[in-house]
Design a protein around this motif. Structure first.
Motif, PDB file in Angstrom:
ATOM      1  N   ASP A 165      10.759  73.958  61.819  1.00 10.28           N
ATOM      2  CA  ASP A 165       9.629  74.555  62.529  1.00 10.28           C
ATOM      3  C   ASP A 165       9.088  75.775  61.796  1.00 10.28           C
ATOM      4  O   ASP A 165       8.176  76.448  62.290  1.00 10.28           O
ATOM      5  CB  ASP A 165      10.057  74.950  63.952  1.00 10.28           C
ATOM      6  CG  ASP A 165      10.377  73.727  64.801  1.00 10.28           C
ATOM      7  OD1 ASP A 165       9.776  72.667  64.554  1.00 10.28           O
ATOM      8  OD2 ASP A 165      11.241  73.826  65.698  1.00 10.28           O
ATOM      9  N   ARG A 166       9.643  76.078  60.632  1.00  5.91           N
ATOM     10  CA  ARG A 166       9.203  77.246  59.861  1.00  5.91           C
ATOM     11  C   ARG A 166       8.627  76.884  58.496  1.00  5.91           C
ATOM     12  O   ARG A 166       7.997  77.718  57.860  1.00  5.91           O
ATOM     13  CB  ARG A 166      10.378  78.217  59.666  1.00  5.91           C
ATOM     14  CG  ARG A 166      10.926  78.786  60.971  1.00  5.91           C
ATOM     15  CD  ARG A 166      12.131  79.688  60.698  1.00  5.91           C
ATOM     16  NE  ARG A 166      12.676  80.241  61.937  1.00  5.91           N
ATOM     17  CZ  ARG A 166      13.556  79.622  62.711  1.00  5.91           C
ATOM     18  NH1 ARG A 166      13.987  78.431  62.372  1.00  5.91           N
ATOM     19  NH2 ARG A 166      14.002  80.188  63.823  1.00  5.91           N
ATOM     20  N   SER A 167       8.874  75.665  58.028  1.00  2.00           N
ATOM     21  CA  SER A 167       8.410  75.316  56.692  1.00  2.00           C
ATOM     22  C   SER A 167       6.913  75.030  56.691  1.00  2.00           C
ATOM     23  O   SER A 167       6.302  74.785  57.724  1.00  2.00           O
ATOM     24  CB  SER A 167       9.200  74.119  56.151  1.00  2.00           C
ATOM     25  OG  SER A 167       9.388  73.120  57.124  1.00  2.00           O
ATOM     26  N   ASP A 175      14.820  76.030  54.407  1.00  2.00           N
ATOM     27  CA  ASP A 175      15.377  74.901  55.155  1.00  2.00           C
ATOM     28  C   ASP A 175      16.711  74.454  54.559  1.00  2.00           C
ATOM     29  O   ASP A 175      17.626  74.059  55.285  1.00  2.00           O
ATOM     30  CB  ASP A 175      14.397  73.731  55.144  1.00  2.00           C
ATOM     31  CG  ASP A 175      13.104  74.042  55.867  1.00  2.00           C
ATOM     32  OD1 ASP A 175      13.159  74.695  56.923  1.00  2.00           O
ATOM     33  OD2 ASP A 175      12.031  73.648  55.371  1.00  2.00           O
ATOM     34  N   ARG A 225      10.422  79.588  50.234  1.00  2.00           N
ATOM     35  CA  ARG A 225      10.098  80.009  51.602  1.00  2.00           C
ATOM     36  C   ARG A 225       9.341  81.328  51.442  1.00  2.00           C
ATOM     37  O   ARG A 225       9.916  82.362  51.096  1.00  2.00           O
ATOM     38  CB  ARG A 225      11.380  80.198  52.407  1.00  2.00           C
ATOM     39  CG  ARG A 225      11.196  80.870  53.773  1.00  2.00           C
ATOM     40  CD  ARG A 225      10.373  80.033  54.760  1.00  2.00           C
ATOM     41  NE  ARG A 225      10.978  78.773  55.088  1.00  2.00           N
ATOM     42  CZ  ARG A 225      11.920  78.596  56.034  1.00  2.00           C
ATOM     43  NH1 ARG A 225      12.358  79.641  56.733  1.00  2.00           N
ATOM     44  NH2 ARG A 225      12.396  77.396  56.281  1.00  2.00           N
ATOM     45  N   GLU A 227       7.931  83.510  53.420  1.00  2.00           N
ATOM     46  CA  GLU A 227       8.301  84.676  54.228  1.00  2.00           C
ATOM     47  C   GLU A 227       9.623  85.299  53.786  1.00  2.00           C
ATOM     48  O   GLU A 227       9.923  86.438  54.162  1.00  2.00           O
ATOM     49  CB  GLU A 227       8.395  84.287  55.707  1.00  2.00           C
ATOM     50  CG  GLU A 227       7.071  83.845  56.315  1.00  2.00           C
ATOM     51  CD  GLU A 227       6.853  82.345  56.220  1.00  2.00           C
ATOM     52  OE1 GLU A 227       6.145  81.789  57.072  1.00  2.00           O
ATOM     53  OE2 GLU A 227       7.409  81.727  55.275  1.00  2.00           O
TER      54      GLU A 227
END
Length: 718
Positions: A165-167, A175, A225, A227
């Motif tokens: 839910d963050r990628s 991940d 990633r 962030e």
């Protein structure tokens, strides 16, 4: 004219080919002869002119004279613990200059031996005789590669396919770290094996295959990633607003991919990430961070410089360096220095990207080990690189120009295979002291608990297909396997990593035994493990080799769910890939399942009336002595689709599928972690370990047991 139908080449041409490690025959009915045209082309790629009988004779004489006149070979690779004889003049004086600055003087005599107790490492051997001097790289390697800490199981995953839910529209290194924490701390898994993370060739549309990269030496920043880059926290003002808008756009892209039948769009992901990373690169670094960056730059040295420079040049001139201005087509070209000055800012950006990827790779392996994984990440090393990309430009002096790696015709593919990957030149590798190969291994192993080597048989020989020739018109070129394995053993020892060889398909006799003796694990896929010497029956679990990674499938094979349902046959039928009528293929697939159902029932791994299932098949793998058992991650949710379907290009979305359930609905990592199947398989595989491989070569089987020799290796490029 196909090679096997061509007239036999002249004897002198055959002798010249053999002198340079080129086989004049290849396996087939009665042994197939390689045509003269192919031998001439392959020798030409090795720098040997052989187009006429006169050139052949001259080349043979020159080669013999050079061999006789050499005081030392270009490189000497020995195993620690063994005395090694050197073919040098009796009066020669020998000295070993150790990599730590020390030196060893070796006594003269009628024969020269390198002592068994030379320290491990990359040294220099010097010789002096009759006023002549020579130097050669001397590599002292351990007898065996590092052993695994014990039996374990783990997941096999294509990282791009595992979204959270963050990628940002494809799985990333954040991940990967999260998956490792979940699998290790939550399930007791010992490793996570992933696809190659090598840098892809830039351009739109890009090639999604991880097995035909621009660079194997550097990982692709598309896996970052965003962030998690430290500078993200220090964005302010307009840059902060721009970054937040990119995050919102990434969320929309992720939602599209996670929609039913959604596909991963690597180019769209990179467009967003690149814009964000450009913003982050502008954020000033603190002194401590700057010092760490400078240390990275020193460590990576010329390799990093060339990679970043190629990336900057590709932005201006396109990805195919063969079409760049002539003065830029070689790293030492006359226009390269000026171009590097003019593109200094872009070169620096690409150098910084490589650092960020290295940091996140290190973080993912650290997360895996902190989660209790005894192995951690298993990185995958592709067999070669794209001929137009960064490595082919930077390493062109040790790669064979005008040659592509492939596979000869066999019972499964009468047309042979051409993978479009330039091979190492064995002569140039030796002259370079195998340093390019060693550096590649060093980089791959740096943040890994183990390394998987695709087509590991390539350490012994590769099928060379000259440009303009059909794949059937190739020849096997041999490598110094003792040297290649020695370099591999030294780098694995220094990194503390185990090595898994992908040895599926056609394997020359003796290769698996030699790999096992050196401590390289093999790859055993359940459906292929049969006793071919005794009629092809299923190989009993206690007869599997201990030194292997045991799996139900790979990225190039049907998923377990597809095999159990027969969907893999239906898919190939829909795409026109079947060589026989559909009914025949279906009957064969059904018969195979019936055989396995009967086998598992006889072993007590299936209860009466219980259907063949994913857990039942993993029970069988658990019953083998395999040191590693790999669980195909999509097996947790019954995904019937293969990640790659060999023989297709645009007919099937190879390398672009997110993990999905049996209905085709994508499943995030967060949902995968909540599936009851994950805990079921974890409990099933978390049993007391079986027998270990306790001696070199233990578990080697008779030639008729195990993976069938005729099975074709599928093309890495997908």
């Amino acid at each position: 004219m196909p090679a096997q139908d061509a007239p036999p080449p002249p004897a002198e041409l055959v002798a010249l080919a053999q002198a340079f490690g080129v086989d004049a025959r290849y396996p087939g009915p009665g042994g197939q002869a390689v045509g003269a045209r192919t031998l001439v082309a392959v020798l030409g790629a090795l720098g040997v002119a052989a187009g006429t009988p006169g050139e052949v004779r001259e080349a043979l004489e020159r080669h013999r004279a050079e061999q006789q006149g050499r005081l030392l070979p270009p490189c000497v690779v020995v195993r620690q613990g063994r005395r090694t004889a050197l073919d040098v003049p009796a009066a020669a004086r020998l000295r070993v200059e150790l990599e730590d600055g020390g030196s060893w003087e070796l006594p003269c005599g009628h024969s020269h031996w390198l002592p068994a107790d030379l320290p491990l490492g990359r040294h220099v051997l010097r010789a002096e005789s009759g006023g002549r001097t020579a130097a050669a790289a001397l590599i002292v390697a351990p007898q065996r590669l590092p052993r695994l800490p014990g039996r374990s199981w783990g997941f096999l995953a294509q990282l791009y396919s595992v979204l959270s839910d963050r990628s940002w529209g494809m799985g990333d290194l954040g991940d990967l770290a999260e998956m490792a924490r979940w699998a290790g701390a939550g399930l007791g898994a010992g490793f996570v094996q992933i696809n190659p993370l090598h840098q892809a060739l830039p351009g739109t549309p890009s090639d999604p295959s991880p097995y035909r990269p621009s660079s194997r030496r550097f990982a692709d920043p598309v896996h970052l990633r965003v962030e998690a880059v430290p500078e993200f926290a220090y964005l302010d003002g307009a840059r902060r607003e721009q970054a937040e808008e990119l995050v919102r756009r990434a969320a929309r892209l992720r939602a599209e991919v996670l929609g039913h039948d959604g596909l991963i769009d690597r180019d769209a992901v990179w467009a967003l990430k690149r814009e964000a990373l450009e913003l982050l690169h502008e954020v000033p670094r603190g002194p401590g961070c700057e010092a760490v960056y400078e240390a990275f730059r020193r460590r990576e040295g010329e390799w990093l410089r060339r990679h970043a420079l190629w990336s900057a040049l590709a932005e201006v001139h396109g990805a195919d360096w063969h079409h760049w201005p002539k003065g830029l087509r070689h790293p030492d070209g006359p226009q390269v220095g000026q171009a590097e000055k003019e593109l200094a800012e872009r070169v620096e950006f690409h150098r910084w990207l490589a650092w960020q990827v290295d940091r996140q790779l290190a973080g993912a392996q650290r997360a895996a080990r902190e989660a209790g994984m005894p192995v951690g990440l298993v990185h995958d090393l592709a067999v070669g690189v794209h001929p137009d990309g960064a490595d082919a430009w930077a390493l062109q002096d040790v790669l064979a120009g005008g040659i592509s790696v492939g596979a000869p015709p066999d019972a499964f593919n009468a047309h042979g295979q051409d993978w479009g990957l330039p091979p190492w030149r064995p002569d140039a590798l030796a002259e370079a002291g195998y340093a390019p190969f060693a550096e590649l291994l060093r980089a791959t192993a740096r943040h890994a608990g183990a390394v998987r080597i695709d087509h590991v048989m390539g350490l012994f020989r590769l099928w060379w297909v000259p440009q303009g020739h059909a794949p059937t018109e190739g020849a096997y070129v041999r490598y110094d396997a003792e040297a290649m394995l020695g370099v591999l053993a030294l780098e694995a020892h220094r990194a503390g990593t185990a090595v898994i060889g992908e040895d599926l398909g056609t394997v020359e006799p003796g290769v698996r035994e030699e790999l096992a003796a050196r401590g390289v694990l093999g790859t055993s896929v359940l459906w292929f493990e049969r006793d071919w010497q005794a009629g092809g029956g299923i190989l009993a679990p206690d007869r599997w080799r201990p030194g292997c990674l045991a799996t139900l499938t790979t990225h190039d094979l049907p998923s377990t769910a597809a095999r159990l349902s027969g969907e893999h046959v239906e898919l190939r039928h829909r795409l026109g890939l079947l060589a026989r009528p559909l009914a025949e293929e279906q009957a064969e697939a059904a018969g195979e399942l019936a055989d396995w159902r009967a086998e598992l029932a006889a072993l007590g791994l299936l209860r009466p009336g219980e259907p063949l299932s994913v857990p039942a098949l993993y029970r069988f793998l658990r019953a083998t002595p395999a040191e590693l058992v790999g669980v195909w991650l999509p097996d947790l949710v019954g995904d019937p689709r293969p990640q790659n379907l060999p023989g297709t290009w645009d007919q099937y979305p190879n390398w672009r599928l997110p993990v999905a359930d049996g209905t085709g609905a994508p499943v995030t990592l967060d949902r995968l972690a909540a599936t009851p199947e994950a805990r079921l398989l974890a409990r099933l595989l978390a049993v007391p370990p079986g027998p270990r491989d306790r001696s070199p070569g233990a578990g080697d089987r008779s030639p008729g047991a195990g993976t069938p020799p005729p099975a074709a290796h599928t093309p890495p490029a997908g």
